[in-house]
Write an enzyme that holds these catalytic residues in place. Sequence first.
Site, mmCIF file in Angstrom:
data_model
loop_
_atom_site.group_PDB
_atom_site.id
_atom_site.type_symbol
_atom_site.label_atom_id
_atom_site.label_comp_id
_atom_site.label_asym_id
_atom_site.label_seq_id
_atom_site.Cartn_x
_atom_site.Cartn_y
_atom_site.Cartn_z
ATOM 1 N N ASN A 9 0.876 -1.170 0.000
ATOM 2 C CA ASN A 9 0.000 0.000 0.000
ATOM 3 C C ASN A 9 0.917 1.225 0.000
ATOM 4 O O ASN A 9 1.474 1.574 1.038
ATOM 5 C CB ASN A 9 -0.889 -0.037 1.256
ATOM 6 C CG ASN A 9 -1.703 1.227 1.424
ATOM 7 O OD1 ASN A 9 -1.787 2.050 0.517
ATOM 8 N ND2 ASN A 9 -2.298 1.378 2.601
ATOM 9 N N LYS A 11 0.178 4.260 -0.346
ATOM 10 C CA LYS A 11 -0.458 5.470 0.199
ATOM 11 C C LYS A 11 -0.166 6.661 -0.735
ATOM 12 O O LYS A 11 -0.059 6.456 -1.938
ATOM 13 C CB LYS A 11 0.006 5.710 1.642
ATOM 14 C CG LYS A 11 -0.148 4.445 2.495
ATOM 15 C CD LYS A 11 0.001 4.662 3.965
ATOM 16 C CE LYS A 11 -0.201 3.331 4.678
ATOM 17 N NZ LYS A 11 -0.163 3.429 6.125
ATOM 18 N N HIS A 96 -9.554 1.224 4.607
ATOM 19 C CA HIS A 96 -8.299 1.414 5.337
ATOM 20 C C HIS A 96 -8.555 2.359 6.513
ATOM 21 O O HIS A 96 -9.328 3.301 6.401
ATOM 22 C CB HIS A 96 -7.226 1.985 4.403
ATOM 23 C CG HIS A 96 -5.870 1.960 5.035
ATOM 24 N ND1 HIS A 96 -5.472 2.915 5.940
ATOM 25 C CD2 HIS A 96 -4.845 1.082 4.924
ATOM 26 C CE1 HIS A 96 -4.248 2.621 6.364
ATOM 27 N NE2 HIS A 96 -3.849 1.511 5.763
ATOM 28 N N GLU A 98 -6.940 4.751 7.701
ATOM 29 C CA GLU A 98 -6.707 6.175 7.424
ATOM 30 C C GLU A 98 -7.919 6.795 6.739
ATOM 31 O O GLU A 98 -8.250 7.950 6.954
ATOM 32 C CB GLU A 98 -5.438 6.338 6.561
ATOM 33 C CG GLU A 98 -4.180 6.123 7.398
ATOM 34 C CD GLU A 98 -2.988 5.600 6.638
ATOM 35 O OE1 GLU A 98 -2.965 5.665 5.399
ATOM 36 O OE2 GLU A 98 -2.048 5.105 7.299
ATOM 37 N N GLU A 168 -5.608 -4.822 10.327
ATOM 38 C CA GLU A 168 -4.569 -3.825 10.587
ATOM 39 C C GLU A 168 -4.891 -3.078 11.876
ATOM 40 O O GLU A 168 -5.691 -2.134 11.874
ATOM 41 C CB GLU A 168 -4.507 -2.821 9.437
ATOM 42 C CG GLU A 168 -4.179 -3.457 8.098
ATOM 43 C CD GLU A 168 -3.571 -2.438 7.145
ATOM 44 O OE1 GLU A 168 -2.476 -2.711 6.647
ATOM 45 O OE2 GLU A 168 -4.183 -1.384 6.934
ATOM 46 N N GLY A 174 2.308 2.313 10.731
ATOM 47 C CA GLY A 174 3.268 3.402 10.595
ATOM 48 C C GLY A 174 3.928 3.807 11.903
ATOM 49 O O GLY A 174 4.591 4.834 11.978
ATOM 50 N N SER A 213 3.252 -2.088 10.322
ATOM 51 C CA SER A 213 4.698 -2.148 10.570
ATOM 52 C C SER A 213 5.328 -3.495 10.202
ATOM 53 O O SER A 213 6.252 -3.955 10.869
ATOM 54 C CB SER A 213 5.020 -1.773 12.017
ATOM 55 O OG SER A 213 4.605 -0.441 12.278
HETATM 56 P P1 PGA Z 1 2.746 0.336 7.610
HETATM 57 O O1 PGA Z 1 1.305 0.537 6.955
HETATM 58 O O2 PGA Z 1 3.295 -0.955 7.066
HETATM 59 O O3 PGA Z 1 3.542 1.534 7.172
HETATM 60 O O4 PGA Z 1 2.552 0.261 9.087
HETATM 61 C C1 PGA Z 1 0.430 -0.537 6.755
HETATM 62 C C2 PGA Z 1 -0.856 -0.056 6.122
HETATM 63 O O5 PGA Z 1 -1.343 1.013 6.501
HETATM 64 O O6 PGA Z 1 -1.406 -0.715 5.227
#
Ligand code: PGA
Length: 253
Positions: A9, A11, A96, A98, A168, A174, A213
């Site tokens: 992903n 982003k 997601h 976010e 997640e 992140g 992560s």
């Molecule tokens: P990350 O993000 O691996 O940077 O923690 C995962 C995601 O949001 O899909």
Amino acid sequence: MRKKFVAGNWKMNTTPEQGVELVKNILRSIGHSCASANYIVCPPFTHLSEIVKVARGTAIRIGAQNCAEESKGAYTGEVSAEMIAATGASYVILGHSERRQYYGETSDGLNKKMRQTYSNGLVPIYCVGETLEERESGKLWDVVKAQVEEVVFHLSEVEFRHLIVAYEPVWAIGTGKVATAAQAQEMHAFIRKVLTAKFGDLAAKTPILYGGSVKPENAAEIFAMEDVDGGLVGGASLNAADFLAIGDGFRED
Ligand code: PGA
């Protein structure tokens, strides 16, 4: 045996040129990778067409990170599932955290996005996960169950066969704080139990990916868990070597 996936992903990162370069770098090394995983990359909308062309005929599949609730019309700034499918992309990340957090996505809207996704032959990667506060107050099970039931339970059996779920935990995205393999397994098994209550044995085939992560250093341990069928990777998917090394977490040796 369930299918294994490593999905990147991206982003809101990379220009189209940088994105093409990243996929080319992944493709250059993928031949050396012994992974038994299926790779998906999900770049921003602006790169989809170009990256689909670069990845055509290779082991990498392409997905988008979102789609519109409606099919077409006066919805300034939106991108429809039909447009995504027309680029040759085959997956869409939906729900997601976010998007739930910053853009107010709710189960109602996500049900509409699911409709659009399936009507256009795309496969959704449907994300669920609790916040730190929800985990600490013991609400995590109810929260994740509701996210699954309110959206996935509206799918037909045929649609459900083409669903990927991603767990997640919001506190692990992140942040560098990864869930332990045991925490991931516990929630993945729970999600599968919830899915089984509605779809029976079909749920044994649903890939459930872990996200938050994921790095080359922790992938193998998490992917070794029985109900973890791969990863949805943010930060580490922006580096070709790391992305492929995460896929190597499935190497059977
Ligand atoms: P990350 O993000 O691996 O940077 O923690 C995962 C995601 O949001 O899909």
